[in-house]
Structure formats: C-alpha cells, structure tokens
Design an enzyme around this catalytic site. Sequence first.
Site, PDB file in Angstrom:
ATOM      1  N   CYS A 162      28.974  -2.209 -31.888  1.00 37.26           N
ATOM      2  CA  CYS A 162      29.901  -2.525 -32.826  1.00 37.26           C
ATOM      3  C   CYS A 162      30.951  -3.377 -31.869  1.00 37.26           C
ATOM      4  CB  CYS A 162      30.471  -1.287 -33.140  1.00 37.26           C
ATOM      5  SG  CYS A 162      31.493  -1.418 -34.765  1.00 37.26           S
ATOM      6  N   HIS A 220      25.323   1.043 -36.039  1.00 38.24           N
ATOM      7  CA  HIS A 220      25.588   2.104 -34.853  1.00 38.24           C
ATOM      8  C   HIS A 220      24.187   2.812 -34.960  1.00 38.24           C
ATOM      9  CE1 HIS A 220      29.802   2.426 -33.938  1.00 38.24           C
ATOM     10  NE2 HIS A 220      30.064   2.011 -35.005  1.00 38.24           N
ATOM     11  N   GLU A 274      22.754   4.602 -32.889  1.00 42.07           N
ATOM     12  CA  GLU A 274      22.778   6.068 -32.299  1.00 42.07           C
ATOM     13  C   GLU A 274      22.837   7.166 -33.557  1.00 42.07           C
ATOM     14  OE1 GLU A 274      25.470   3.808 -32.333  1.00 42.07           O
ATOM     15  OE2 GLU A 274      27.163   4.990 -32.168  1.00 42.07           O
TER      16      GLU A 274
END
Length: 556
Positions: free
Chosen positions: A401, A527, A529
């Site tokens: 990001c 993202h 993650e």
Amino acid sequence: MGEIGCASNSDYSRGNGLKVMTQYIFVTGGVVSGLGKGLTSAAIGTLLESHGLKIALQKFDPYINVDPGTMSPFQHGEVYVTPDGAETDLDLGHYERFTSCEISAHSNYTTGKIYSAVIQRERRGDYLGKTVQVIPHITDEIKDSIAKVGSTDVDVVITEIGGTVGDIESLPFLEALRQFGHQHGRENVLFIHLTLLPFIKASGEIKTKPTQHSVGRLREIGILPDLLVCRTEMDVEKEVTEKLALFCNVPVESVFIEKDVETSIYELPLVLRQQQLDTQILNHFRREPGSGNMDNWIEVVESLRHPKHEIEVAVVGKYIELTDSYKSIYEALTHGGIHNNTRVRFRRVQAEDLANGDPESVLGGVDAVLVPGGFGERGLEGKVNTIQYARENNIPFLGICYGMHAAVIEYCRNVLDIKEASSTEIHKDTPHPVITLLQEQHEVSEKGGTMRLGGWPCKFKEGSICEKEYGVSDVSERHRHRYEFNNDYRDQLIEAGLSISGTSPDGNLVEVVEVENHPWFVACQYHPEFQSKPFDAHPLFRGLVKAALERRTQSV
Ligand code: GLN
C-alpha cells in the site's frame, strides 16, 4: 427481535435425526484488559472446527467510534479489513488465521455502530412514537447483531466482548447477553470468562481473589460463567483450581489454565485441547465429538519450534514501536517462514531513522525488507531511502500500500531522475504527482469508512513474479486506500524497467509493480497480509521468505 426465537429442548439432539440449532458461546474478560480474549476465542474456534462444526466468530467493542477506521494506530493497533470492506478490530485477524470462519461487517460491532443503527431507525419513525431506551432498544439491537452471524448453517457462534467486566460501557452488551442466555436456554448458550491469576513474588503465591471478584461482578449482572479460563505466567497447583471452582461456582473440570505459551500463539489451541476444553464445550451443547484432528496445528508448532533455517527481515514503518500496528504483517511473515521451514526474525526499524544518513548502518545484514502501509508525511523519506537501498542491493523487497506508493516515488526520483516526484497525500502541489487521489475520492469529505475498501479483483501480467508466486492470474485482495498510481507516468516507468505486473481487470488501476532485473521486488496496492494462515501462507510472504533464504544461502 428478528430471526432469534426461543427453541424448545426437543429441537436439539445428538444423532437422533432432529436438527441441531445454532448455539452460542460468549467470551467475557475480567481483572485486566489485554488478556488475549481474541486469541482464546479464535483457539476455541479451532477446537470446534476440528470436530467438524461450522463456526462464526464475532467481536463486540464497547467504545463509541462506529469502527476503528478513524482511530490512530497508536490508539488501536492494526485496522483489519474484511472482504466486504468493513474496517474492524485486529482480533478478527486472529479469527481468520485460526479458523476457516467467514468474516464480514457483521463480525464486529461497536457501541457506536449499534447506537447509530438505533438512532437512524428512530429518525425514520420506526419506533412509532415510543421512548427509545437502552433497554430494550439498544439491547435488542445487540441481540439482533448476534443473530446476523448465526445463519442457519452455523453450528456455533463465538462472540467476544471487548473490555473488562465492570466497565460502564460494557453494561448494555452484558445485559443483552444475559437476556440472550435466558431466551435461548442455558443448554444452548455457554459463558466463558477469561481472567488473570497474578503471581505475587514476595509471598510466592498465585492469587485467586481478582478472579473471584470479577466473577462476582458478572453474577451481579445475572451472568453465571460456565467455564473459566485463567491466564497465568506460572504453573498452577490443583488446590488453586479447586479453590477457584468452589468460589466461582463451577465444577473443577471447568477451570482451564492458560499459561503463557513458550514459542508461539499457535500453541494455544493445543494447550486448551490438552485440558479437554473442546470436550467440555461439546458436552455442554450435547453434541457428539468429531475426529478432533489437530495434525496441521501440531505440524505448525513443530516447524516453529525446530526450524531448519533462519532469516532476518527488516520491517520499516512509522508505528514500529507497537507490534499490534502491523500485527497481520508479522504473522504473515511467520507463516512464510513456517512454509519454508525457516525462523523469521524481525528487525523493526523506525522509518524516520532512515531519513538521513547511511542506510547500510541500519539495514546492513538483513535478508529481506518490507515496507508496510501507512498514512501521512512522517516516515516517507526514510521509506524511500530504504527502498532505494533494497533495490540497488538486490535485497528481496515487499512493499504494501503506502509501501508501494513509496516504491513508485523512489523509482521516479532515482531511476527516472524526477527529483520532485511525490504523492499528493504528502505534497498537494507537487509538480510530479506520481501518486494521486483515486478518481472516486474527489467528492469524498467524510473520513469514516470512505476509503477504497475490501476485496477487489486484480489481474497479473504473464510471466510476472506475482503470477508465478500465486500460480494463477486472477485474484481478489483486500484494499484500504485513497491514493493510487498516476497513469500519466505509466509509460515512462515501464520503459525504465518498472513492470506493471498487476492491474484491475480493466487495466486501469495499477495494483502491483515489480522491478525488472531484481531477484524479488514486489510492491502491491493491496494488503496481502489479511489472507495468510499458519498452514497456508500467503503466496507473496512465502515468496519473500524463499527469496530471502536464497540470498542468504548464496552469500554464505
Ligand atoms: N495513505 C495511503 C492511501 O490512503 C496508503 C494507505 C495504506 O497504506 N493503507 O492511499
């Protein structure tokens, strides 16, 4: 009260052909905050899934913000994004990592969200002239929100109540749970209370009194906990559990000891399993056990305890002193390590420390670099310098990001020689806005819930690192941003060796850039993650750790 109705006992059964309805677990906390209710709730979910049950997990946060999206990471830690675009509490990350439950906007309710729904209804005139009150209107809204995750195919809903028993702001939630238990029958609702057993060094004793007091507070509200889970740093003698059982009014088998885990949070389901927490819950709900297979968790813990290799990854961010701010990133890196049989050590670096001076002195010796998401000016220059160092020294790099924005700025400044390249988030009037506000954001003035949020599709370029790592060319990844790559600079950047390796399906929004002639350099707008699990690491984290390992082996 919506879909929730009172079930008669005959609706519930074990193996006699009658349908078993959704049952509910409520997890409260006492004594102090930060005991790990989220992890415990998630681990309970793991145990129930091992018996073949379909579960849903949900968190109530008694603060007034409608969601944590507007809160500073210093206040709140990571904001966890759901596939449907809700900005939620980081405990939902644990829920997804520990279980296969589906999360959505209904998985997290704050006091603010509950009240704003009630107030909107009042403004519409839905209450037909009644006085709108905490009881029954707020408590009904809370009960309805539990029903929203308890769809027909869910066997057990686990709802965690943030904060600590005794907090004024928790009261409407606890009252709603009390009513819920009363309406659904005690055999279909299970109250678990998590407390702390402090160890007093001077007397060498573990103290049970705080737990007794907090159970007492719950009883005043009309909630009788069925199970106690007690956090402790020390081993606990049998007499202590017997004392807890007697004074807290539960059978001694219902007192569970959650001692600090040695290696990793992923041991927790096994610790609770060893004490047969799953059996207690199944018995309470009168459900048959399933296979109870926990092999994948045993493998995860084994791999964490006895890794074959070790690498060090620098995480260069703005909120580095608080590990909670990048929770999912550290977890996903650990998952990448598990996949590669590698212990991942973190070098947590404050981006500002790299604004001036020699990056080698701060980053020297690391095997990979990760620059996470972020907001605002502080730290940008340090991130840009970090990325230049990783790019020029062939160090595997993942930018996420804001980390992707910084990577584009770095490439423009140092490869294309556009020295004033910047993002309009930082420099409104920059002559070279290589990162600009998304088109759809120009009319947006409210801050809460208005970013580009949630799952959006992304298409990878053939032959890209991403396509190779994911093994597919079309994916959906979660987003949380207002700014994006400026297409005016696209051709120049491609010509200079920055590959546009992922875009929105129409090709318009740049989702991923990769540096050509670099062993592993990926920077993504989304993202990754948020979609990684201990036994199913996200492709980009697997790939980053593998590339780091290769670099390390080559340099030895
Ligand atoms: N601040 C940037 C934006 O709003 C990046 C956000 C992020 O890193 N999550 O676009």
